[in-house]
Design a protein around this motif. Sequence first.
Motif, mmCIF file in Angstrom:
data_model
loop_
_atom_site.group_PDB
_atom_site.id
_atom_site.type_symbol
_atom_site.label_atom_id
_atom_site.label_comp_id
_atom_site.label_asym_id
_atom_site.label_seq_id
_atom_site.Cartn_x
_atom_site.Cartn_y
_atom_site.Cartn_z
ATOM 1 N N TRP A 289 -15.520 -10.294 -10.070
ATOM 2 C CA TRP A 289 -14.738 -9.089 -9.813
ATOM 3 C C TRP A 289 -13.945 -9.312 -8.532
ATOM 4 O O TRP A 289 -14.461 -9.787 -7.524
ATOM 5 C CB TRP A 289 -15.645 -7.873 -9.668
ATOM 6 N N VAL A 290 -12.645 -9.005 -8.582
ATOM 7 C CA VAL A 290 -11.758 -9.189 -7.435
ATOM 8 C C VAL A 290 -11.365 -7.819 -6.899
ATOM 9 O O VAL A 290 -10.813 -6.995 -7.639
ATOM 10 C CB VAL A 290 -10.506 -10.003 -7.798
ATOM 11 N N GLU A 291 -11.651 -7.595 -5.623
ATOM 12 C CA GLU A 291 -11.243 -6.370 -4.939
ATOM 13 C C GLU A 291 -9.975 -6.686 -4.155
ATOM 14 O O GLU A 291 -10.004 -7.485 -3.226
ATOM 15 C CB GLU A 291 -12.341 -5.910 -3.970
ATOM 16 N N PRO A 292 -8.817 -6.103 -4.537
ATOM 17 C CA PRO A 292 -7.585 -6.397 -3.789
ATOM 18 C C PRO A 292 -7.724 -5.957 -2.333
ATOM 19 O O PRO A 292 -8.479 -5.040 -2.005
ATOM 20 C CB PRO A 292 -6.513 -5.582 -4.519
ATOM 21 N N LEU A 293 -6.984 -6.647 -1.455
ATOM 22 C CA LEU A 293 -7.027 -6.283 -0.045
ATOM 23 C C LEU A 293 -6.492 -4.880 0.181
ATOM 24 O O LEU A 293 -6.894 -4.196 1.115
ATOM 25 C CB LEU A 293 -6.226 -7.290 0.785
ATOM 26 N N ALA A 294 -5.541 -4.443 -0.653
ATOM 27 C CA ALA A 294 -5.001 -3.083 -0.548
ATOM 28 C C ALA A 294 -5.234 -2.383 -1.884
ATOM 29 O O ALA A 294 -4.314 -2.197 -2.675
ATOM 30 C CB ALA A 294 -3.526 -3.105 -0.203
ATOM 31 N N PRO A 295 -6.491 -2.019 -2.183
ATOM 32 C CA PRO A 295 -6.783 -1.486 -3.509
ATOM 33 C C PRO A 295 -6.322 -0.048 -3.672
ATOM 34 O O PRO A 295 -6.282 0.729 -2.724
ATOM 35 C CB PRO A 295 -8.311 -1.567 -3.569
ATOM 36 N N ALA A 296 -5.945 0.265 -4.909
ATOM 37 C CA ALA A 296 -5.726 1.676 -5.228
ATOM 38 C C ALA A 296 -7.093 2.357 -5.255
ATOM 39 O O ALA A 296 -8.097 1.750 -5.608
ATOM 40 C CB ALA A 296 -5.038 1.801 -6.578
ATOM 41 N N ARG A 297 -7.120 3.605 -4.844
ATOM 42 C CA ARG A 297 -8.396 4.303 -4.751
ATOM 43 C C ARG A 297 -9.010 4.440 -6.142
ATOM 44 O O ARG A 297 -8.388 4.972 -7.056
ATOM 45 C CB ARG A 297 -8.201 5.662 -4.105
ATOM 46 N N MET A 298 -10.228 3.935 -6.288
ATOM 47 C CA MET A 298 -10.900 3.938 -7.578
ATOM 48 C C MET A 298 -11.729 5.209 -7.718
ATOM 49 O O MET A 298 -12.379 5.664 -6.767
ATOM 50 C CB MET A 298 -11.803 2.702 -7.690
ATOM 51 N N SER A 299 -11.688 5.796 -8.900
ATOM 52 C CA SER A 299 -12.471 7.001 -9.126
ATOM 53 C C SER A 299 -13.951 6.667 -9.087
ATOM 54 O O SER A 299 -14.362 5.518 -9.275
ATOM 55 C CB SER A 299 -12.102 7.611 -10.474
ATOM 56 N N SER A 300 -14.769 7.683 -8.829
ATOM 57 C CA SER A 300 -16.208 7.479 -8.759
ATOM 58 C C SER A 300 -16.759 7.010 -10.105
ATOM 59 O O SER A 300 -17.684 6.198 -10.157
ATOM 60 C CB SER A 300 -16.898 8.773 -8.335
ATOM 61 N N ALA A 301 -16.170 7.503 -11.201
ATOM 62 C CA ALA A 301 -16.620 7.069 -12.529
ATOM 63 C C ALA A 301 -16.304 5.596 -12.750
ATOM 64 O O ALA A 301 -17.133 4.844 -13.284
ATOM 65 C CB ALA A 301 -15.965 7.925 -13.605
ATOM 66 N N ASP A 302 -15.095 5.156 -12.344
ATOM 67 C CA ASP A 302 -14.744 3.750 -12.494
ATOM 68 C C ASP A 302 -15.633 2.868 -11.623
ATOM 69 O O ASP A 302 -16.064 1.780 -12.045
ATOM 70 C CB ASP A 302 -13.275 3.536 -12.128
ATOM 71 N N ARG A 303 -15.907 3.311 -10.399
ATOM 72 C CA ARG A 303 -16.756 2.522 -9.509
ATOM 73 C C ARG A 303 -18.165 2.380 -10.093
ATOM 74 O O ARG A 303 -18.757 1.294 -10.068
ATOM 75 C CB ARG A 303 -16.803 3.186 -8.133
ATOM 76 N N ALA A 304 -18.692 3.461 -10.616
ATOM 77 C CA ALA A 304 -20.029 3.399 -11.228
ATOM 78 C C ALA A 304 -20.028 2.486 -12.447
ATOM 79 O O ALA A 304 -20.975 1.717 -12.672
ATOM 80 C CB ALA A 304 -20.485 4.801 -11.605
ATOM 81 N N ARG A 305 -18.952 2.561 -13.259
ATOM 82 C CA ARG A 305 -18.872 1.717 -14.449
ATOM 83 C C ARG A 305 -18.782 0.240 -14.054
ATOM 84 O O ARG A 305 -19.381 -0.625 -14.703
ATOM 85 C CB ARG A 305 -17.667 2.128 -15.290
ATOM 86 N N ALA A 498 3.423 2.726 3.156
ATOM 87 C CA ALA A 498 2.651 3.558 4.068
ATOM 88 C C ALA A 498 1.301 3.923 3.459
ATOM 89 O O ALA A 498 0.266 3.919 4.140
ATOM 90 C CB ALA A 498 3.436 4.823 4.411
ATOM 91 N N GLY A 499 1.292 4.212 2.152
ATOM 92 C CA GLY A 499 0.019 4.513 1.494
ATOM 93 C C GLY A 499 -0.911 3.320 1.507
ATOM 94 O O GLY A 499 -2.126 3.459 1.715
ATOM 95 N N ARG A 500 -0.351 2.115 1.296
ATOM 96 C CA ARG A 500 -1.171 0.912 1.339
ATOM 97 C C ARG A 500 -1.755 0.704 2.724
ATOM 98 O O ARG A 500 -2.938 0.347 2.884
ATOM 99 C CB ARG A 500 -0.332 -0.292 0.923
ATOM 100 N N ILE A 501 -0.940 0.912 3.753
ATOM 101 C CA ILE A 501 -1.427 0.752 5.123
ATOM 102 C C ILE A 501 -2.545 1.740 5.415
ATOM 103 O O ILE A 501 -3.549 1.414 6.052
ATOM 104 C CB ILE A 501 -0.270 0.914 6.123
ATOM 105 N N ARG A 502 -2.391 2.988 4.934
ATOM 106 C CA ARG A 502 -3.425 3.996 5.159
ATOM 107 C C ARG A 502 -4.729 3.590 4.472
ATOM 108 O O ARG A 502 -5.812 3.750 5.029
ATOM 109 C CB ARG A 502 -2.948 5.353 4.644
ATOM 110 N N ARG A 503 -4.615 3.048 3.243
ATOM 111 C CA ARG A 503 -5.814 2.612 2.552
ATOM 112 C C ARG A 503 -6.468 1.435 3.273
ATOM 113 O O ARG A 503 -7.681 1.362 3.402
ATOM 114 C CB ARG A 503 -5.485 2.244 1.104
ATOM 115 N N GLN A 504 -5.631 0.483 3.729
ATOM 116 C CA GLN A 504 -6.180 -0.650 4.467
ATOM 117 C C GLN A 504 -6.866 -0.198 5.753
ATOM 118 O O GLN A 504 -7.918 -0.727 6.127
ATOM 119 C CB GLN A 504 -5.069 -1.654 4.778
ATOM 120 N N GLU A 505 -6.253 0.779 6.415
ATOM 121 C CA GLU A 505 -6.862 1.304 7.627
ATOM 122 C C GLU A 505 -8.212 1.950 7.314
ATOM 123 O O GLU A 505 -9.205 1.740 8.018
ATOM 124 C CB GLU A 505 -5.932 2.334 8.279
#
Length: 892
Positions: A289-305, A498-505
């Motif tokens: 499984w590859v987690e991108p350095l700037a991932p889109a926010r994953m839903s709790s259901a997707d994370r659990a799956r 800007a959204g990517r930077i906020r997620r990375q932060e």
Amino acid sequence: MTEPPPRPDPDRLLEQLNAESEKAQRGKLKVFFGFAPGVGKTYRMLQVARELVAQKVDLVVGAVETHGRYDTSALTLGLEILPRKVHAYRGRSLEELDLDLALQRKPKVLLLDELAHTNAPGSRHTKRWQDVVELLDAGIDVFTTLNVQHVESLNDVVAQITGVQVRETVPDSILERADEVELVDVAPEELLARLNEGKVYLPDQVARAASGFFQRGNLLALRELALRRTAERVDADVLAWREQQGVASTWPTSERIMVCVGPAPASARLIRAGRRMAGGLRATWAAVWVEPLAPARMSSADRARLEQHLKLAESLGAQVVRLTGPSVSEALLTHARKANVTRLLIGKPTHSRLRDRLRGSLLDDVVRGSGEIDVHVITGDDSERTAPAREALEPDREVPPLRAWVFAVAVPAATTLLGLGIRSLYPVPDLEMLYLLAVLLTAVRFGRGPAVLAALVSVGAFDFFFVPPEHTFAVADVRYVLTFAVMFGVGLVAASLAGRIRRQERDAVAREERTGALYALSRELATAGSSEQAALMTARHIARSFDAATVVLLKGDGGLEPAAAWPSGMTLDAAELGVAQWVAEHGRPAGFGTDTLPGSRAVCVPLSSAAGSVGVVALVPRLSQPLGAEQRGMLETLGSQAASALERVRLQGDAEEATVRAKTEAMRSSLLSAVSHDLRTPLAAITGAATTLRDASANVPDGERAGLIGSIVSEAERLERLVGNLLDMTRLESGAMNPKREWVPLEELVGSALNRLEAKLGGREVTVDLAPSLPLLEVDPLLLEQVLINLVENATKYTPRGSPLEVKARVEAQGVVIEVMDRGPGLPPGAGERVFEKFYRGPSQGISGAGLGLPICKGIVEAHGGRLLAFDREGGGAVFRIVLPLPKEPPT
């Protein structure tokens, strides 16, 4: 034009250089590996040894077990054989490797047969492989032999196959440490023929071996195990060489399968397909499984799956790998080449083609960059794709607050007013740049959604107020359409960045918090001196990190026992203790938020170290919400840290107990040695004199009779002193000796002690020099007199007959100083402190005593709050100095 080779990683180069430097200082280990006794491991080892000796290599035979085989024994002729050390055990003489002699001889190569051998009692190490480790650390190359049934990780497999439980095993780490493994292999039929010819066991053992361990089916299975283990070793060597040489291309020497796993429901089928393919090809496989350095926010259901998919892969025997990288495809292919993967399984895309056009296609990138790797594209079932649709409609995303949308409208409005003011003062052709600044400001402050709204409002405001015809949305010049498009496009790009930077932060802050928690816990655990302290530190850190009440339970003789809780007083009910017991037995998490016993109020995680499970940590979340996947991973990491610390504390305690046992055993041996001699001598004298008086009483002259009676009395007094010393030492060590203080002059104590020793002093000159200003001492007169007697008597034992003695006393700032000095040989080098150890005896021969007099003196002086020192005297001799604290004013 070919691309230049990738630049080597400097950190990896430095790591390789350090590893090679350490390896160069150690000896090299070569293992001749076989599947059963009799395959020819020792024979092959001796053949290689003779070849090396012919090449003038310094080679010595440390221990070779020929088992009476003539051909094997003949190969040892002409080789230098190290004399073995003989150990007496239960009436037998056992020969073992003389490790000290081998280290002193230090050849280039040492032959040491049967790596799994257990050494005789009394040897330095229990196992022969421990001897090998010490030899390797000393820089000596070692050749040894090993059968597959002695490998620790295969012990239960061999027992299941053969029905024989092998007791002598070698840790896998020793075999993995070997620089070279040579497989010595023969067909099972040939081995059975050797067995029948008596070349493996003695004739009386052949029948039993043939009907037990040496059955053909057993040999075939053991041969397969040996071949597979050797193949794994060769495979590891290939991977290490590829990594060292920077080889990027795939070598299909054996099949390796990699399954690309994600939160999509179809990944479950992908994992099962990978398992079937690996089973059919008898190949190793991994789920990645590859987690991108700037991932889109994953839903709790997707994370659990996703976590469920990774657990499924692990349960099916896959190696689970988690990667991070800026590009998912690049991370997948880089790991695939590094692991020498031959087949890659990836899911078929189910989204629209337009998304691939806009955001790129992962499948296309993987296929185009795969090179020599075969890519298998597999789809999932329709039921799998549609089942979680309801969950996907509820993403766990941040919803911008109302003020963000107000800000997105207000900033372009303020920019419009600013632009109108600037244009009224000075005509500026590029006012649209102000709107781009407004969009960037909104994106940085509130993210993508408000930034898109700000871009729309900015385009509309610029068109309405600044594009002719003004105050309408009509556009007279078509060129402004491009301006509008650029403004809106730049706004979208800026909002995305800007959204990517906020997620990375946010992710960086989360990683920093996790790292800080791990560092804080590990730093505190490093100072833990007991299991209770380590458990309390663990409970406190975990409770604060997860905002949950925490209980740490450790394994004891009676099962799991609560060791610490935070907050203090926190307890678990019977049901929660049952969950904790299940976790301790199975080594897997259970309880609230897991698949096992989910109805419990607490979630329990095992505390597992390399040596096994040491306990369980139980959490009761305050908000009654299950832990997320990242939180569970963090909890397991903290638990692993705690388990390692608890194991360290346990090993430290075991080491201290072993040290105490060794000291106790040494003291017991010293006591038996000293006391047995000192008891036997006077008892023999008393027995001899008493027997003479009994058997020949009438024929013994009066003078001789008096001498015999005097001998009995003196030897009885000697026994009394010895027993008294033993009792005094026992009282000192138990703390039962309490001085009965009285005010006495030192002159009386010195005079009384010398009077009692008058017979032993004989004609020896004793000089007494007591300062006239000595105060009265508040001491126990009997005990302090005993100190003086012991010191003077000790001086008479270890100095030449007739040499002078001196007793001095004076008052100094540190207290009352009393010195007993002689003109003997002085103290042995470095023995200033050792002379006060129990049972320590000086180097002089023929001097009786148990080595207790001086320790008793030191204990008595310290019981009075003083000190007893020993040092060499100028001009020859020794000085024993007593320093007693200055007394208070004596009563009138």
